[in-house]
Design a protein around this motif. Structure first.
Motif, PDB file in Angstrom:
ATOM      1  N   VAL A  21       0.798  -1.235   0.041  1.00  0.00           N
ATOM      2  CA  VAL A  21      -0.009  -0.058   0.125  1.00  0.00           C
ATOM      3  C   VAL A  21       0.915   1.154   0.086  1.00  0.00           C
ATOM      4  N   PHE A  22       2.039   1.100   0.912  1.00  0.00           N
ATOM      5  CA  PHE A  22       2.755   2.373   0.791  1.00  0.00           C
ATOM      6  C   PHE A  22       4.170   1.856   0.411  1.00  0.00           C
ATOM      7  N   PRO A  23       4.867   2.803  -0.297  1.00  0.00           N
ATOM      8  CA  PRO A  23       6.205   2.400  -0.497  1.00  0.00           C
ATOM      9  C   PRO A  23       7.327   2.055   0.538  1.00  0.00           C
ATOM     10  N   GLN A  27       8.159  -4.167   9.054  1.00  0.00           N
ATOM     11  CA  GLN A  27       8.015  -5.425   9.827  1.00  0.00           C
ATOM     12  C   GLN A  27       6.373  -5.624  10.117  1.00  0.00           C
ATOM     13  N   ALA A  28       6.043  -6.931  10.018  1.00  0.00           N
ATOM     14  CA  ALA A  28       4.296  -7.025   9.891  1.00  0.00           C
ATOM     15  C   ALA A  28       4.141  -6.869  11.533  1.00  0.00           C
ATOM     16  N   SER A  29       4.777  -6.914  12.251  1.00  0.00           N
ATOM     17  CA  SER A  29       4.862  -6.407  13.811  1.00  0.00           C
ATOM     18  C   SER A  29       4.704  -4.988  14.152  1.00  0.00           C
ATOM     19  N   CYS A  34      -0.440   0.173   7.834  1.00  0.00           N
ATOM     20  CA  CYS A  34      -1.676  -0.400   7.133  1.00  0.00           C
ATOM     21  C   CYS A  34      -1.351  -0.831   5.899  1.00  0.00           C
ATOM     22  N   GLY A  35      -1.449  -2.135   5.258  1.00  0.00           N
ATOM     23  CA  GLY A  35      -1.113  -2.418   4.244  1.00  0.00           C
ATOM     24  C   GLY A  35      -1.104  -4.004   4.093  1.00  0.00           C
ATOM     25  N   CYS A  44      -3.977  -3.863   9.546  1.00  0.00           N
ATOM     26  CA  CYS A  44      -4.377  -2.748   9.828  1.00  0.00           C
ATOM     27  C   CYS A  44      -5.118  -2.453  10.906  1.00  0.00           C
ATOM     28  N   ARG A  45      -5.050  -1.069  11.391  1.00  0.00           N
ATOM     29  CA  ARG A  45      -5.735  -0.870  12.608  1.00  0.00           C
ATOM     30  C   ARG A  45      -7.275  -0.569  12.209  1.00  0.00           C
TER      31      ARG A  45
END
Length: 127
Positions: A21-23, A27-29, A34-35, A44-45
């Protein structure tokens, strides 16, 4: 720790975290990102508590679970009823109380309006 949170932690640990979503990378943590990550899920929140519904409709569906966490993952998306976010996008997820799979409106997920207009463009698969 909820069922959903345990599964998400396992999936996030295994995922190489490239944000579509964002360039850039993350980390997934990282709970502020949000992406769609390399695991194919939208992280995402979200608003909480949020009803998880049996189908992406405000009528003719029932509550099957609840999202209680404020950062969640979403499996895919689908068009459904118009909701308070002003669009028809609904995201499929797993609830926190019972581990039931269901739908939340995009208005409950902190995605951008541009993302909600075409989640597939940003890498989230349709259901």
């Amino acid at each position: 720790m909820s069922i959903r949170r345990t599964i998400a932690a396992t999936a996030s640990t295994a995922a190489a975290a490239a944000v579509l979503v964002f360039p850039g990378t993350a980390q997934a943590s990282d709970m502020q990102i949000c992406g769609v990550f390399s695991d194919g899920l939208l992280h995402c929140r979200n608003s909480a508590p949020t009803s998880v519904r049996s189908s992406p409709y405000t009528t003719d569906s029932w509550q099957v679970d609840t999202l209680r966490t404020t950062y969640s993952w979403f499996i895919c998306w689908r068009s459904g009823d118009l909701h308070s976010g002003g669009n028809h996008t609904w995201y499929k997820t797993v609830g926190d109380d019972h581990g039931a799979t269901g739908w939340v409106p995009a208005s409950a997920v902190y995605t951008s309006s541009a993302f909600d207009l075409n989640p597939g463009y940003h890498g989230l698969r349709p259901c």
